[in-house]
Design an enzyme around this catalytic site. Structure first.
Site, PDB file in Angstrom:
ATOM      1  N   ASP A   1       6.266 162.414   5.857  1.00 55.47           N
ATOM      2  CA  ASP A   1       5.115 161.495   5.863  1.00 55.47           C
ATOM      3  C   ASP A   1       4.770 160.946   7.438  1.00 55.47           C
ATOM      4  O   ASP A   1       4.528 159.773   7.351  1.00 55.47           O
ATOM      5  CB  ASP A   1       5.342 160.286   4.671  1.00 55.47           C
TER       6      ASP A   1
ATOM      7  N   ASN B   1      -0.226 151.375  -6.929  1.00 52.74           N
ATOM      8  CA  ASN B   1       1.100 151.524  -6.476  1.00 52.74           C
ATOM      9  C   ASN B   1       1.013 150.954  -4.957  1.00 52.74           C
ATOM     10  O   ASN B   1       0.528 151.811  -4.149  1.00 52.74           O
ATOM     11  CB  ASN B   1       1.836 152.768  -6.692  1.00 52.74           C
TER      12      ASN B   1
ATOM     13  N   ASP C   1       2.398 153.573   0.804  1.00 51.17           N
ATOM     14  CA  ASP C   1       1.485 154.475   2.041  1.00 51.17           C
ATOM     15  C   ASP C   1       0.466 153.708   2.636  1.00 51.17           C
ATOM     16  O   ASP C   1      -0.710 154.083   2.643  1.00 51.17           O
ATOM     17  CB  ASP C   1       0.814 155.613   0.957  1.00 51.17           C
TER      18      ASP C   1
ATOM     19  N   SER D   1      -0.898 156.171  -9.541  1.00 41.41           N
ATOM     20  CA  SER D   1      -1.448 155.104 -10.119  1.00 41.41           C
ATOM     21  C   SER D   1      -2.968 154.558 -10.420  1.00 41.41           C
ATOM     22  O   SER D   1      -3.680 155.615 -10.618  1.00 41.41           O
ATOM     23  CB  SER D   1      -0.802 154.034  -9.792  1.00 41.41           C
TER      24      SER D   1
ATOM     25  N   HIS E   1      -3.898 157.553 -12.745  1.00 46.32           N
ATOM     26  CA  HIS E   1      -2.630 158.074 -12.353  1.00 46.32           C
ATOM     27  C   HIS E   1      -2.679 159.435 -12.187  1.00 46.32           C
ATOM     28  O   HIS E   1      -1.699 160.304 -12.488  1.00 46.32           O
ATOM     29  CB  HIS E   1      -1.474 157.834 -13.788  1.00 46.32           C
TER      30      HIS E   1
ATOM     31  N   GLU F   1      -2.645 160.550  -3.009  1.00 47.79           N
ATOM     32  CA  GLU F   1      -1.710 159.428  -1.940  1.00 47.79           C
ATOM     33  C   GLU F   1      -1.824 159.795  -0.723  1.00 47.79           C
ATOM     34  O   GLU F   1      -2.553 160.604  -0.222  1.00 47.79           O
ATOM     35  CB  GLU F   1      -0.169 159.814  -2.639  1.00 47.79           C
TER      36      GLU F   1
ATOM     37  N   HIS G   1       0.618 164.771   3.444  1.00 49.16           N
ATOM     38  CA  HIS G   1       0.799 163.460   3.838  1.00 49.16           C
ATOM     39  C   HIS G   1       0.637 163.381   5.339  1.00 49.16           C
ATOM     40  O   HIS G   1       1.637 163.052   6.272  1.00 49.16           O
ATOM     41  CB  HIS G   1       2.286 162.996   3.438  1.00 49.16           C
TER      42      HIS G   1
END
Length: 517
Positions: free
Chosen positions: A56, A216, A219, A238, A277, A281, A362
């Site tokens: 990440d 959530n 990040d 999420s 969900h 991300e 990411h």
């Protein structure tokens, strides 16, 4: 190591090219090639080593040195965006990135240790996805990161340092998620909403966190907008991706007024994308002066080697959206994400690589002082393992202002400002189409010939291609999809000079690589 010998051209990739030439002075009479078998004989391959494993990676440059910060308290530095040196890694109190984070009181009160309110599943610390920004007002480096517990019980935090490499001193918690009626008092949620609102909105029947609608809290990335305001974008799976303003004078979040019509929640901020969900991300927003757009990068899929992990991008003229893809759309609460967002990179193999890249995702991004634009991400490999390394690719904006990522890791290449001669760009290319699927399949090269007379040939097909005279811009079309991008001479990852093109259309990326004889 993968073996890629004599892979036969697949007509589904380029069938029906119909590009119209745009200002190129082309000649005719070339003989049409008949052999479209893909062969890598005589092409040198290499397995480049970054020197570190940083998951990440979020990038920042300071005084000519590039720093990447990643999950699990890892970080590295580089002077060339290719070779990296570790400056800290792992959950130890002596990790030089942090000022004794594991031993600092209250850091893990909500998540991260066996003594926390919501103990972690494995009774260990989890420090994920940091992002470092230079706070112009305070003259300090701020790190925003998250600690996490269960798959949605998380806590955004921040720490500060007077130098980019740290050590960073923990200052406090910012946003909590994953709470229930039993644990909400361990958060600051009730400082901004009352318990009745929390029970109605944040907590579902059965005393469960309403994870499909709310985020959530992991990040985080922080950025300045065109007017000098600071913002934080965050979220994972999420309830989707959310945006909150940051007070530059304190580094703290500014909680907005509730606005249901515009999907703004008092505590969590504005939802930009996603929910239900679905996989989404690693958000990262970058404002680009050249185009006047804010670009929102996200990752889809599962981060494992065969999880279909990949990078997507959306854009907006305003910092708080709407962020849309090439079709002018974005995923809502219950939409299938695969149909939305320009797919920049997923799983792929190209000549010059020792093995296929998998789960590329990411990412962060930046525009360097010389104007070059870069995407920084981590990749796994087609080697049966979950080992990962950072990679950095240069990208360009096409004529429509969409990012076109170059096929190979950057090695100091510079695009020709006045474009290329037709003889330099015409020829036989190894071409991959990234598609829009979210799966473990690897995009494999097929052979495509760009003739000097503007014709395009592949197995059982023909068409045309074009480039804009005096520039690096090019256009091709297959089926009913037009692709616009750039030519750029660079080196493959074995160090061999190649001509490449990167073009995008209909939320897909197409890359081509030509070797000089």
């Amino acid at each position: 190591m993968r073996k890629h010998n004599k892979i036969i051209f697949s007509t589904c990739i380029v069938l029906g090219f119909t590009a119209v030439l745009a200002g190129a002075a082309l000649t005719g009479g070339e003989k049409v090639p008949k052999d479209f078998t893909v062969s890598y004989d005589g092409i040198t391959t290499a397995d480049i080593k970054a020197g570190v494993s940083v998951h990440d990676p979020s990038v920042i440059e300071a005084d000519g040195i590039y720093y990447i910060f990643g999950s699990h308290m890892s970080a590295a530095s580089s002077k060339d965006l290719r070779n990296w040196t570790s400056i800290g890694d792992g959950y130890t109190q002596s990790n030089p990135i942090f000022d004794n984070l594991l031993g600092t009181e209250h850091v893990f009160d909500y998540t991260g240790s066996k003594d926390s309110v919501i103990p972690t599943d494995d009774k260990k610390y989890h420090v994920w996805a940091p992002d470092v920004i230079y706070n112009r007002e305070q003259g300090l480096y701020y790190m925003y990161f998250c600690t996490s517990s269960t798959w949605n019980a998380s806590n955004l935090c921040y720490a500060v340092s007077n130098q980019p490499q740290g050590p960073y001193t923990w200052k406090g918690a910012l946003v909590y998620s994953g709470f229930t009626k039993d644990t909400i008092e361990a958060t600051d949620v009730l400082d901004y909403v009352d318990i009745d609102y929390a029970k109605k909105n944040y907590i579902m029947a059965g005393n469960k966190y309403n994870y499909e609608k709310y985020p959530n809290a992991i990040d985080p990335t922080v950025f300045y907008d065109a007017d000098g305001k600071m913002w934080m974008v965050y979220g994972s799976w999420s309830g989707g991706i959310f945006l909150l303003e940051i007070d530059e004078k304190t580094g703290l979040v500014i909680h907005p007024q509730e606005d249901d019509e515009n999907d703004v929640d008092t505590y969590f901020g504005k939802r930009l994308l996603g929910g239900g969900h679905k996989s989404i991300e690693g958000p990262y927003i970058l404002y680009d002066d050249e185009s006047g757009y804010y670009y929102l990068f996200v990752s889809y899929g599962s981060l494992t080697r065969e999880g279909g992990y990949q990078m997507r991008v959306f854009r907006s003229k305003t910092v708080d959206g709407e962020y849309v893809d090439m079709n002018g759309a974005y995923p809502g609460m219950w939409d299938d994400n695969a149909a939305y967002g320009l797919k920049l990179s997923g799983n792929y193999y190209l000549p010059g690589l020792d093995k296929a890249y998998m789960a590329t995702g990411h990412n962060s991004a930046f525009v360097d002082e010389d104007g070059k634009k870069y995407i920084v991400y981590h990749t796994r490999f087609d080697n049966g393992q979950e080992y990962h390394e950072p990679r950095v690719h240069q990208y360009f904006l096409n004529r429509d202002g969409w990012p076109c990522m170059l096929p190979y890791a950057t090695d100091g290449e510079t695009i020709a400002k006045d474009g290329y001669d037709i003889s330099e760009v015409a020829g036989t290319y190894y071409v991959i189409d990234q598609g829009t699927a979210i799966n473990a399949e690897i995009a494999e090269p097929v052979k495509l010939v760009l003739m000097e007379n503007g014709k395009v040939y592949g197995e059982n097909m023909e068409g045309t291609w074009g480039m804009e005279e005096g520039t690096c811009y090019m256009t091709v079309t297959y089926g009913d999809k037009e692709y616009n991008g750039v030519f750029c001479q660079m080196k493959d990852e074995a160090g061999t000079d190649v001509m490449t093109f990167s073009a995008v259309g209909a939320n897909e990326s197409v890359w081509g690589v030509k070797y000089f004889k």
